[in-house]
Write a protein that holds these residues in place. Structure first.
Motif, PDB file in Angstrom:
ATOM      1  N   VAL A  43       0.883  -1.185   0.038  1.00 40.82           N
ATOM      2  CA  VAL A  43      -0.149   0.060  -0.166  1.00 40.82           C
ATOM      3  C   VAL A  43       0.874   1.170   0.006  1.00 40.82           C
ATOM      4  N   SER A  44       0.207   2.293  -0.366  1.00 42.31           N
ATOM      5  CA  SER A  44       0.845   3.734  -0.289  1.00 42.31           C
ATOM      6  C   SER A  44       1.192   3.884   1.213  1.00 42.31           C
ATOM      7  N   HIS A  45       2.416   4.504   1.356  1.00 41.92           N
ATOM      8  CA  HIS A  45       3.010   4.800   2.829  1.00 41.92           C
ATOM      9  C   HIS A  45       2.184   5.978   3.338  1.00 41.92           C
ATOM     10  N   GLU A  46       2.008   6.789   2.612  1.00 39.98           N
ATOM     11  CA  GLU A  46       1.034   8.028   2.935  1.00 39.98           C
ATOM     12  C   GLU A  46      -0.188   7.479   3.677  1.00 39.98           C
ATOM     13  N   LEU A  47      -0.390   8.444   4.781  1.00 36.80           N
ATOM     14  CA  LEU A  47      -1.664   8.011   5.472  1.00 36.80           C
ATOM     15  C   LEU A  47      -2.718   9.155   5.307  1.00 36.80           C
ATOM     16  N   SER A  48      -4.048   9.054   5.219  1.00 37.74           N
ATOM     17  CA  SER A  48      -4.849   9.942   5.063  1.00 37.74           C
ATOM     18  C   SER A  48      -5.034  10.854   6.145  1.00 37.74           C
ATOM     19  N   PRO A  49      -5.386  12.188   6.197  1.00 46.35           N
ATOM     20  CA  PRO A  49      -5.443  13.062   7.462  1.00 46.35           C
ATOM     21  C   PRO A  49      -6.198  12.300   8.623  1.00 46.35           C
ATOM     22  N   GLN A  50      -7.369  11.392   8.157  1.00 42.97           N
ATOM     23  CA  GLN A  50      -7.902  10.756   9.354  1.00 42.97           C
ATOM     24  C   GLN A  50      -7.188   9.648   9.907  1.00 42.97           C
ATOM     25  N   GLN A  51      -6.418   8.865   9.082  1.00 42.26           N
ATOM     26  CA  GLN A  51      -5.636   7.719   9.541  1.00 42.26           C
ATOM     27  C   GLN A  51      -4.528   8.285  10.651  1.00 42.26           C
ATOM     28  N   SER A  52      -4.170   9.577   9.905  1.00 38.56           N
ATOM     29  CA  SER A  52      -3.121  10.304  10.717  1.00 38.56           C
ATOM     30  C   SER A  52      -3.629  10.577  12.052  1.00 38.56           C
ATOM     31  N   ALA A  53      -4.576  11.302  12.159  1.00 37.67           N
ATOM     32  CA  ALA A  53      -5.213  11.813  13.398  1.00 37.67           C
ATOM     33  C   ALA A  53      -5.456  10.683  14.373  1.00 37.67           C
ATOM     34  N   THR A  68      -3.864   7.524  14.472  1.00 37.45           N
ATOM     35  CA  THR A  68      -2.462   7.245  14.730  1.00 37.45           C
ATOM     36  C   THR A  68      -1.983   8.009  15.731  1.00 37.45           C
ATOM     37  N   SER A  69      -2.067   9.169  15.396  1.00 38.14           N
ATOM     38  CA  SER A  69      -1.385  10.340  16.525  1.00 38.14           C
ATOM     39  C   SER A  69      -2.050   9.902  18.024  1.00 38.14           C
ATOM     40  N   ARG A  70      -3.297   9.975  17.872  1.00 43.70           N
ATOM     41  CA  ARG A  70      -3.987  10.070  19.044  1.00 43.70           C
ATOM     42  C   ARG A  70      -3.736   8.737  20.037  1.00 43.70           C
ATOM     43  N   ARG A  71      -3.716   7.662  19.258  1.00 39.73           N
ATOM     44  CA  ARG A  71      -3.300   6.263  19.830  1.00 39.73           C
ATOM     45  C   ARG A  71      -2.027   6.467  20.455  1.00 39.73           C
ATOM     46  N   THR A  72      -1.015   6.945  19.572  1.00 40.26           N
ATOM     47  CA  THR A  72       0.420   7.076  20.128  1.00 40.26           C
ATOM     48  C   THR A  72       0.500   7.947  21.241  1.00 40.26           C
ATOM     49  N   LYS A  73      -0.248   9.023  21.445  1.00 39.69           N
ATOM     50  CA  LYS A  73      -0.062  10.013  22.512  1.00 39.69           C
ATOM     51  C   LYS A  73      -0.710   9.053  23.873  1.00 39.69           C
ATOM     52  N   GLU A  74      -1.855   8.181  23.628  1.00 37.65           N
ATOM     53  CA  GLU A  74      -2.339   7.538  24.660  1.00 37.65           C
ATOM     54  C   GLU A  74      -1.545   6.683  25.198  1.00 37.65           C
TER      55      GLU A  74
END
Length: 147
Positions: free
Chosen positions: A50-60, A62-68
């Protein structure tokens, strides 16, 4: 069609295609296919390329889960020194950093030769001065109540 176009068409029709199958289809090695896929920004995820780029929704998400996850971690403070090094070793770190600045090595032998050169270029007196400075610095710290 060039190899990138063939890969793109093949992956659009079946993202689960293995690099081995793609190599056979293109008539090139598996390594060549892997390099082209990487240059196209494709990575393997869950058996799909798959493309390495994440959609803005996927990025948000992933970011939230990482912060948690980071909030769950309990970290320890870094020690003031490494327990694997003698305090007398610290005086030559800066000199070694200057010595190696900008140097590039092609193999381990070159690194070993450079390290030996660094140690050989300093006299016994240089090492002795470093140890003495450590002792006087420690006394000054004690005299200033650790400051």
């Amino acid at each position: 069609m060039d190899i990138d176009e063939v890969l793109q068409v093949s992956l659009e029709s079946n993202p689960s295609t293995s690099t081995r199958e793609l190599a056979r289809e293109c008539g090139v090695s598996k390594d060549t296919v892997s390099r082209h896929l990487l240059s196209m920004g494709k990575v393997k995820k869950r058996s799909r390329l798959v493309s390495h780029e994440l959609s803005p929704q996927q990025s948000a998400i992933t970011s939230r889960r990482t912060k948690e996850k980071f909030k769950e971690l309990h970290t320890l403070p870094d020690p003031p020194y490494s327990p694997n090094l003698a305090p007398s070793d610290y005086h030559w770190f800066r000199s070694m950093a200057h010595f190696f600045h900008g140097k590039k090595f092609d193999n381990l032998v070159e690194v070993e030769i450079a390290i030996q050169e660094f140690f050989d270029r300093h006299s016994k007196e240089w090492y002795q001065r470093g140890i003495e400075q450590l002792a006087s610095g420690s006394l000054m710290t004690v005299d200033n109540n650790g400051l």
